[in-house]
Design an enzyme around this catalytic site. Structure first.
Site, PDB file in Angstrom:
ATOM      1  N   GLY A 144       0.382  -1.384  -0.107  1.00 12.54           N
ATOM      2  CA  GLY A 144      -0.054   0.142  -0.193  1.00 12.54           C
ATOM      3  C   GLY A 144       0.945   1.504  -0.209  1.00 12.54           C
ATOM      4  CB  CYS A 159     -25.643  -9.156 -18.850  1.00 13.07           C
ATOM      5  SG  CYS A 159     -24.384  -9.588 -19.924  1.00 13.07           S
ATOM      6  CB  CYS A 161     -23.763 -14.117 -20.616  1.00 13.22           C
ATOM      7  SG  CYS A 161     -23.124 -12.338 -19.067  1.00 13.22           S
ATOM      8  CB  CYS A 186     -20.409  -8.547 -18.819  1.00 12.86           C
ATOM      9  SG  CYS A 186     -21.453  -9.505 -18.341  1.00 12.86           S
ATOM     10  CB  CYS A 222     -19.571 -11.387 -21.382  1.00 12.38           C
ATOM     11  SG  CYS A 222     -21.238 -11.175 -22.018  1.00 12.38           S
TER      12      CYS A 222
END
Lengths: 232, 252, 282
Positions: C31, C240, C243, C265, C271
């Protein structure tokens, strides 16, 4: 210890640097022993140093030489040598001082002013407030004034708040500077009974009384504070 | 015999030829209020900044609870300042986030010490606003819109919310109207008593010192010329400078 | 085999060594932003130069590279960067997440969970999570060193006060291993939970700002929130159109001038895989 307050060889002078360093001696070699249950009245002409002596005993004024022995916390402490914290502890638990002037703090009510030293000394807020109100009643301060800040009170009313504050905590040592100034006969009598009760519980008291009638009722003996004769 | 909460010895600080601190020593015990009085240039503000770790002296030692403040590094000092210590600045703008709401200002220290519940943070902020006599309904207002006295009281709330043991105050009543000063001083007086805080307050206002402080240090040109229990120093000043200061105070 | 005239993966070996050192330091301090000597790349700032330099430093001849931009493999940028590495490193490339060993991404994390054998390289525009609150870099560095994140706490508190919820939809700040406040790059807040305890190594490169940071595999990554206003990943409440997924992050596509729209997607590979499975089932 039979002498809760002992001053030995106390001397006090003032050096006024703003006036070219002029040296003003006020007390020289003062020795005073106050016994339990005794009230000693300081006597002497105006300006002789009675108030000064009282302020020295309280630690409000420093001293040039000498000892101020107070029985405190099971032992004896010399206030002339004590540091600020020790002095505060003595004032909190052992020694009270009723001056001629009430220090008025904005927004703090009369009852709170009276209760404060008792709370600082360890009493619960509730108990302190109850006793504060009781004392104010005893000193004939009307209930309507208890919740008000004393800034607008008359001299006599302020004096009674001052007295209640001083007599609240049951100090073993009490210093009273003109406790009955500005009071009428009825309230003077209340002060006399307060002092008498304090004596009965063993307090050692030093007082300045301009009112000889009151003085004669409470004082066990007089202590002369004579002005120092200047050489020139 | 307890130990002082904060203890400083042999503090020296110079700015070029100007002596800000000259072998200054000071102690403060838990629950004690110590006032440092003096005029401009006396070194009182420098002393406060050195004691609170905001400025390093040329030499000397500052111990807090036995820890070496000057030697602990900035991270350690910042940590102290977030938890055990507080600092109330003369200008509230220096101690507040002016664009952040009053609640956010108070909540920040709580969040910095791990508070994670928004509702509780808000509740604590409301409590403290009430304690410093700001209407809690103003919690979501930024202090930009507050009066000077309100800003200062908010700063105090923000500082005290994490129950610090030692609070440094730099002329907290400077620049405020007299009636506002009285309210603020009374507030400080009550909070100190209620919370048992130790406070080191710098002020040129002798009356404020008398009201708030147990002990007073008088400074002049970097030197502590006199110190002692407040009523003694102000009623029976020994040093010529103290006598001058006390004599100069106007009575109402 | 890569094109002659270029060093492998474009950068010279000394530069790659410098970048690797920065990456090692970043991995050692999860980080924390590590400054690095970013080079001029053959594309301008803002087009992924940071991500490309990180990828160039870690990629090897046997790696398989996938590049996505907002989840899609077929946008101009994704295509360009993929071709760049094909030409300068000669590595195999793929559009399938499952087959990739290195995935360079702009602004999304793939829907398919990643494995310990994969590296995810993020393109980062502004690495400093406090940048909008504190413009001075010297000051933000000091704040990070002291873990003094009051500014961010206050910002989140104010969000809830003003809006009733935390009003950050992307680049939602996180705390890594309970120590460093980090910007996850402008991925949607929805993707944040994927960063937590991810088996893959996550590397972040900011070319213009010249910073690299990292989240090692299996590392705690927590989105900032309050106990009574917990972080919730948000997606459009639709399936979606291609899909049928009700779990993936969706793009909204305007289909005609009458305001017709469909949701698909954002992750094209995900997808396509789902569509292939559904097609194969019939």
């Amino acid at each position: 210890m039979s002498f809760p307050l002992v001053a030995e060889g106390l001397s006090k002078h003032f050096t006024l640097h703003l006036q070219g360093g002029v040296h003003i001696p006020v007390l020289r070699d003062v020795t005073l022993r106050v016994a339990r249950g005794e009230c000693v009245a300081l006597a002497g002409p105006s300006g002789a140093g009675k108030s000064t002596l009282m302020r020295c005993l309280y630690g409000n004024y420093s001293t040039g030489s000498g000892r101020i022995l107070v029985t405190h916390a099971g032992g004896s402490i010399d206030l002339a040598l004590a540091d600020a914290r020790a002095l505060r502890a003595v004032r909190r638990e052992t020694m009270g001082y009723v001056s001629q002037f009430l220090r008025v703090i904005p927004r703090v009510s009369a009852a709170e002013i009276v209760a404060e030293p008792m709370i600082a000394g360890g009493r619960s807020r509730e108990a302190a407030e109850t006793r504060a109100i009781a004392l104010l009643h005893r000193l004939n301060l009307p209930a309507t004034l208890h919740g008000l800040p004393p800034a607008t009170f008359s001299g006599g009313e302020q004096q009674r708040v001052n007295l209640a504050r001083g007599f609240g905590p049951d100090y073993p040592v009490l210093l009273l500077d003109e406790p009955t100034a500005s009071l009428d006969a009825a309230n003077r009598a209340v002060v006399v009974s307060l002092i008498t009760e304090a004596k009965a519980r063993g307090a050692a008291i030093v007082g300045i009384f301009h009112d000889t009638e009151v003085r004669d009722q409470v004082a066990d003996r007089l202590f002369d504070v004579t002005p120092i004769q200047d050489a020139a | 015999m307890s130990l002082p909460l904060l203890s400083a010895r042999d503090l020296d600080l110079r700015f070029g030829r100007v002596v800000a601190l000259d072998r200054v020593a000071v102690d403060i015990w838990p629950g004690e209020v110590v006032a440092i009085v003096g005029e401009s240039g006396s070194g009182k503000t420098s002393l406060l900044r050195v004691l609170s770790g905001l400025m390093l002296p040329d030499s000397g030692r500052v111990l807090y609870d036995g820890q070496d403040v000057l030697g602990m590094g900035e991270a350690g000092r910042r940590r102290l300042m977030r938890t055990d210590w507080g600092f109330v600045h003369q200008n509230p703008r220096d101690g507040l986030r002016m664009a952040v709401s009053a609640g956010g200002n108070i909540g920040e220290r709580l969040m910095a010490t791990g508070a994670r519940h928004y509702g509780n943070i808000r509740g604590a902020a409301a409590d403290w606003l009430a304690r410093v006599e700001i209407d809690p309904a103003r919690m979501d207002d930024p202090p930009r819109n507050f009066s000077g006295g309100m800003q200062q009281r908010l700063q105090i709330a923000r500082t005290l919310v994490t129950h610090p043991r030692l609070v440094f105050m730099d002329e907290p009543t400077g620049g405020l109207d007299v009636s506002v000063q009285a309210k603020l001083l009374d507030l400080i007086r009550r909070l100190v008593a209620d919370l048992g805080l130790a406070v080191m307050i710098v002020t040129h206002d002798i009356a404020a010192a008398r009201l708030l402080a147990h002990r007073v240090l008088v400074m002049r040109e970097g030197v502590v010329v006199e110190e002692g229990i407040t009523d003694r120093v102000l009623d029976d000043p020994q040093h010529p400078y103290t006598q001058l200061l006390v004599a100069s105070v106007l009575a109402a | 085999m890569h094109e002659p005239g270029y060093n492998f993966a474009y950068l010279d070996e000394s530069t790659k060594r410098m970048i690797r050192r920065a990456i090692l330091k970043a991995v050692a301090i999860p980080g924390h932003q590590v400054p690095f000597g970013a080079r001029e790349m053959p594309l301008p700032y803002g087009w992924g130069t940071g991500g490309i330099q990180v990828t160039a430093a870690v990629i090897g001849p046997t790696d398989v590279l996938k590049v996505i931009d907002q989840g899609a493999d077929d946008t101009t940028n994704a295509v360009s960067i993929r071709r760049f590495f094909a030409r300068t490193a000669g590595v195999a490339t793929t559009e399938r997440t499952a087959d990739a060993t290195i995935i360079q991404t702009r602004h999304r994390i793939p829907e398919r969970p990643l494995t310990e054998d994969q590296i995810l390289v993020y393109q980062v525009p502004i690495p400093e999570p406090l940048s909008r609150l504190e413009p001075r870099i010297a000051e933000t560095r000091r704040l990070h060193s002291m873990a003094d994140y009051g500014l961010m706490h206050v910002k989140l508190y104010e969000d809830i006060t003003k809006h009733g919820h935390i009003a950050t939809a992307y680049a939602y700040p996180v705390i890594v291993q309970s120590r460093y406040l980090m910007c996850p790059s402008p991925i949607p807040a929805f993707d944040n939970p994927k960063m937590h305890m991810m088996p893959a190594l996550q590397l972040f490169g900011a070319g213009r700002e010249k910073r690299i940071y990292a989240v090692p595999p299996w590392t705690e990554v927590r989105s900032l929130d309050f106990d009574d206003h917990p972080f919730r990943p948000i997606r459009a409440p639709h399936a979606c159109a291609l899909c049928g997924s009700t779990e993936s992050y969706l793009d909204e596509v305007i289909t005609d001038d009458q305001g017709g729209r469909m949701y698909v997607c954002s992750d094209t590979d995900y997808c396509n895989e789902r569509q292939a499975l559904a097609g194969g089932a019939t």
